[in-house]
Design an enzyme around this catalytic site. Structure first.
Site, PDB file in Angstrom:
ATOM      1  N   THR A 103      -4.689   8.194   8.743  1.00  0.00           N
ATOM      2  CA  THR A 103      -4.784   7.065   7.815  1.00  0.00           C
ATOM      3  C   THR A 103      -6.256   6.684   7.698  1.00  0.00           C
ATOM      4  O   THR A 103      -7.080   7.077   8.514  1.00  0.00           O
ATOM      5  CB  THR A 103      -3.922   5.876   8.291  1.00  0.00           C
ATOM      6  OG1 THR A 103      -3.976   4.840   7.302  1.00  0.00           O
ATOM      7  CG2 THR A 103      -4.395   5.327   9.618  1.00  0.00           C
ATOM      8  N   GLY A 104      -6.559   5.923   6.666  1.00  0.00           N
ATOM      9  CA  GLY A 104      -7.950   5.500   6.463  1.00  0.00           C
ATOM     10  C   GLY A 104      -8.572   6.168   5.256  1.00  0.00           C
ATOM     11  O   GLY A 104      -7.858   6.569   4.329  1.00  0.00           O
ATOM     12  N   HIS A 105      -9.883   6.294   5.278  1.00  0.00           N
ATOM     13  CA  HIS A 105     -10.606   6.828   4.126  1.00  0.00           C
ATOM     14  C   HIS A 105     -10.330   8.324   3.953  1.00  0.00           C
ATOM     15  O   HIS A 105     -10.883   9.159   4.669  1.00  0.00           O
ATOM     16  CB  HIS A 105     -12.102   6.554   4.273  1.00  0.00           C
ATOM     17  CG  HIS A 105     -12.421   5.110   4.072  1.00  0.00           C
ATOM     18  ND1 HIS A 105     -12.125   4.155   5.030  1.00  0.00           N
ATOM     19  CD2 HIS A 105     -12.969   4.449   3.033  1.00  0.00           C
ATOM     20  CE1 HIS A 105     -12.478   2.962   4.571  1.00  0.00           C
ATOM     21  NE2 HIS A 105     -12.995   3.118   3.362  1.00  0.00           N
ATOM     22  N   GLY A 106      -9.486   8.605   2.967  1.00  0.00           N
ATOM     23  CA  GLY A 106      -8.986   9.962   2.789  1.00  0.00           C
ATOM     24  C   GLY A 106     -10.083  10.989   2.596  1.00  0.00           C
ATOM     25  O   GLY A 106      -9.952  12.131   3.041  1.00  0.00           O
ATOM     26  N   SER A 146       0.812  -1.220   0.000  1.00  0.00           N
ATOM     27  CA  SER A 146       0.000   0.000   0.000  1.00  0.00           C
ATOM     28  C   SER A 146       0.843   1.267   0.000  1.00  0.00           C
ATOM     29  O   SER A 146       0.325   2.359   0.184  1.00  0.00           O
ATOM     30  CB  SER A 146      -0.926   0.000   1.213  1.00  0.00           C
ATOM     31  OG  SER A 146      -0.180  -0.232   2.384  1.00  0.00           O
ATOM     32  N   THR A 157      -1.384   3.252   4.395  1.00  0.00           N
ATOM     33  CA  THR A 157      -0.557   4.467   4.400  1.00  0.00           C
ATOM     34  C   THR A 157       0.366   4.539   5.620  1.00  0.00           C
ATOM     35  O   THR A 157      -0.085   4.317   6.740  1.00  0.00           O
ATOM     36  CB  THR A 157      -1.500   5.692   4.500  1.00  0.00           C
ATOM     37  OG1 THR A 157      -2.295   5.697   3.337  1.00  0.00           O
ATOM     38  CG2 THR A 157      -0.739   6.991   4.619  1.00  0.00           C
ATOM     39  N   ARG A 178      -7.537   9.961  -8.764  1.00  0.00           N
ATOM     40  CA  ARG A 178      -8.076  10.222  -7.408  1.00  0.00           C
ATOM     41  C   ARG A 178      -6.929  10.563  -6.446  1.00  0.00           C
ATOM     42  O   ARG A 178      -5.896   9.904  -6.437  1.00  0.00           O
ATOM     43  CB  ARG A 178      -8.833   8.982  -6.927  1.00  0.00           C
ATOM     44  CG  ARG A 178      -9.402   9.097  -5.506  1.00  0.00           C
ATOM     45  CD  ARG A 178      -8.475   8.491  -4.487  1.00  0.00           C
ATOM     46  NE  ARG A 178      -9.053   8.488  -3.143  1.00  0.00           N
ATOM     47  CZ  ARG A 178      -8.376   8.197  -2.040  1.00  0.00           C
ATOM     48  NH1 ARG A 178      -7.103   7.888  -2.114  1.00  0.00           N
ATOM     49  NH2 ARG A 178      -8.958   8.197  -0.866  1.00  0.00           N
ATOM     50  N   VAL A 179      -7.148  11.550  -5.620  1.00  0.00           N
ATOM     51  CA  VAL A 179      -6.162  11.928  -4.600  1.00  0.00           C
ATOM     52  C   VAL A 179      -6.832  11.857  -3.236  1.00  0.00           C
ATOM     53  O   VAL A 179      -7.946  12.361  -3.059  1.00  0.00           O
ATOM     54  CB  VAL A 179      -5.626  13.356  -4.855  1.00  0.00           C
ATOM     55  CG1 VAL A 179      -4.681  13.778  -3.742  1.00  0.00           C
ATOM     56  CG2 VAL A 179      -4.940  13.442  -6.210  1.00  0.00           C
ATOM     57  N   GLY A 180      -6.170  11.237  -2.292  1.00  0.00           N
ATOM     58  CA  GLY A 180      -6.713  11.146  -0.937  1.00  0.00           C
ATOM     59  C   GLY A 180      -6.145  12.241  -0.041  1.00  0.00           C
ATOM     60  O   GLY A 180      -5.650  13.271  -0.511  1.00  0.00           O
ATOM     61  N   ASP A 181      -6.209  11.994   1.242  1.00  0.00           N
ATOM     62  CA  ASP A 181      -5.736  12.989   2.211  1.00  0.00           C
ATOM     63  C   ASP A 181      -4.217  13.021   2.356  1.00  0.00           C
ATOM     64  O   ASP A 181      -3.638  14.039   2.753  1.00  0.00           O
ATOM     65  CB  ASP A 181      -6.329  12.677   3.599  1.00  0.00           C
ATOM     66  CG  ASP A 181      -5.892  11.305   4.092  1.00  0.00           C
ATOM     67  OD1 ASP A 181      -5.976  10.339   3.295  1.00  0.00           O
ATOM     68  OD2 ASP A 181      -5.466  11.182   5.244  1.00  0.00           O
ATOM     69  N   THR A 234       1.825   6.985   0.474  1.00  0.00           N
ATOM     70  CA  THR A 234       0.835   5.934   0.219  1.00  0.00           C
ATOM     71  C   THR A 234       0.637   5.708  -1.273  1.00  0.00           C
ATOM     72  O   THR A 234       0.940   6.600  -2.078  1.00  0.00           O
ATOM     73  CB  THR A 234      -0.530   6.340   0.832  1.00  0.00           C
ATOM     74  OG1 THR A 234      -1.435   5.249   0.760  1.00  0.00           O
ATOM     75  CG2 THR A 234      -1.154   7.526   0.120  1.00  0.00           C
TER      76      THR A 234
END
Ligand code: SD4
Length: 332
Positions: free
Chosen positions: A239-242, A86, A188, A216-219, A206
């Site tokens: 960490t987790g759902h960005g 990951s 992450t 797509r870009v997360g946090d 991550t």
């Protein structure tokens, strides 16, 4: 009643004194004297692979190196490990079969650097640091980030390992995009550290959500969401759902809550409660997501909290070296 100028100045001074005394009581005074010998280094990082990453960071901290060098060295460990699926090399691809990385870094001076959707370069964190140190900007994306990395001597590498490719091919049969909380329980890596000088820095890297939409870009590469450092107060990473972390500017929020006097534990918990509130407001099922925060304050105290059972973090101090289960909100 009219207040004379002299009285006004006197009362302002008194109020100022009360405020700074209050800040001292809360342990947040930026002016607390900190001598090198009185400060013990600490490093914390997300998930099980943080244990090995902390070892690398510790070598830097223990020998008197900076928190910035420590967090970079630390997160490079899982980035280089093809078995960690990951982060960096071996990261899971997006739905088009392409591994794209997000990372950011922040130091005690407020310097920041970030890359989003970076392909074919495993050490996204070092590219983020190069953005911070060698450009007038704070964030580079996609092809631009890649070209910049090549210009700075980073080597092109295929990041898609056989196992990830196989998983992706299996996923394609259904193409059902539904990130599941804790399924990839070594996600992450976010790492924050305090060095012997008492300076804080952080890093976060991550490959993001597996089988995400392309682009797509997360946090994780967003300063304030996936990571935040304020050398007067403390640092936090997520960490987790960005998407849920971005919605509440999670890491900056944790640091602000510590500024208001909350302990790292309390601040992480309050930030998770904001996630919970917005999930409820939007009538979303909390069981479907995981968000975890870890935090470190200027005094070297750590804390963590997450939405549901399953998130752990690695802690290393001169006395301790352990993996700790984070306390969580959802008890069912
Ligand atoms: C993201 N926050 O891309 C990352 C992924 C992660 O546990 O940390 N998952 O949204």
């Amino acid at each position: 009643m009219k207040t004379s100028r002299k009285e006004f100045i006197k009362s302002s001074l008194l109020a100022g004194t009360a405020l700074s005394m209050n800040a001292c009581n809360m342990g947040n005074s930026p002016s607390l004297p900190a001598t090198e010998s009185s400060i013990k280094p600490v490093v914390i990082s997300t998930w099980r692979f943080g244990m090995e990453a902390n070892e690398a960071a510790w070598k830097v901290l223990d020998s008197g190196g900076s928190a910035l060098d420590a967090v970079e060295a630390g997160v490079k460990v899982p980035e280089a490990d093809a078995k960690e699926r990951s982060v960096g090399l071996g990261g899971r691809p997006d739905r088009d079969g392409i591994v794209s990385l997000d990372a950011c870094i922040m130091d005690e001076m407020g310097n920041i650097g970030s890359v989003v959707c970076l392909e074919n370069i495993k050490h996204a964190i070092s590219v983020a640091r190069a953005v911070m140190e060698k450009t007038p900007h704070v964030m580079l994306a996609g092809q631009g980030a890649y070209q910049f990395a090549l210009s700075k001597g980073f080597q092109k590498e295929n990041l898609l390992v056989e196992e990830s490719k196989k998983e992706w091919e299996e996923w394609l049969l259904k193409s059902d995009y539904k990130p599941i909380a804790n399924i990839e329980n070594h996600d992450t890596i976010g790492m924050i550290a305090i060095d012997k000088k008492g300076n804080l820095s952080g890093a976060c890297t991550t490959s993001g959500m597996a089988f995400k939409m392309r682009g797509r870009v997360g946090d994780s590469p967003i300063i304030g969401a996936g990571l935040y450092v304020d050398n007067e107060i403390g640092a936090a990473t997520a960490t987790g759902h960005g998407e849920e972390v971005i919605r509440i500017t999670g890491s900056a929020l944790v640091v602000e809550l510590m500024r208001q006097g909350l302990s790292p534990d309390e601040a992480c918990k309050e930030a998770v409660m904001r996630v919970v509130k917005l999930m409820e407001r939007r009538k979303k099922n909390l069981k479907d997501i995981q968000v975890g925060f870890i935090a470190l304050n200027k005094q070297g105290k750590h804390g963590a909290y997450c939405v549901q059972n399953g998130f752990n973090f690695a802690l290393k101090t001169p006395e301790r070296n352990e993996l700790i289960d984070a306390p969580y909100f959802l008890k069912v």
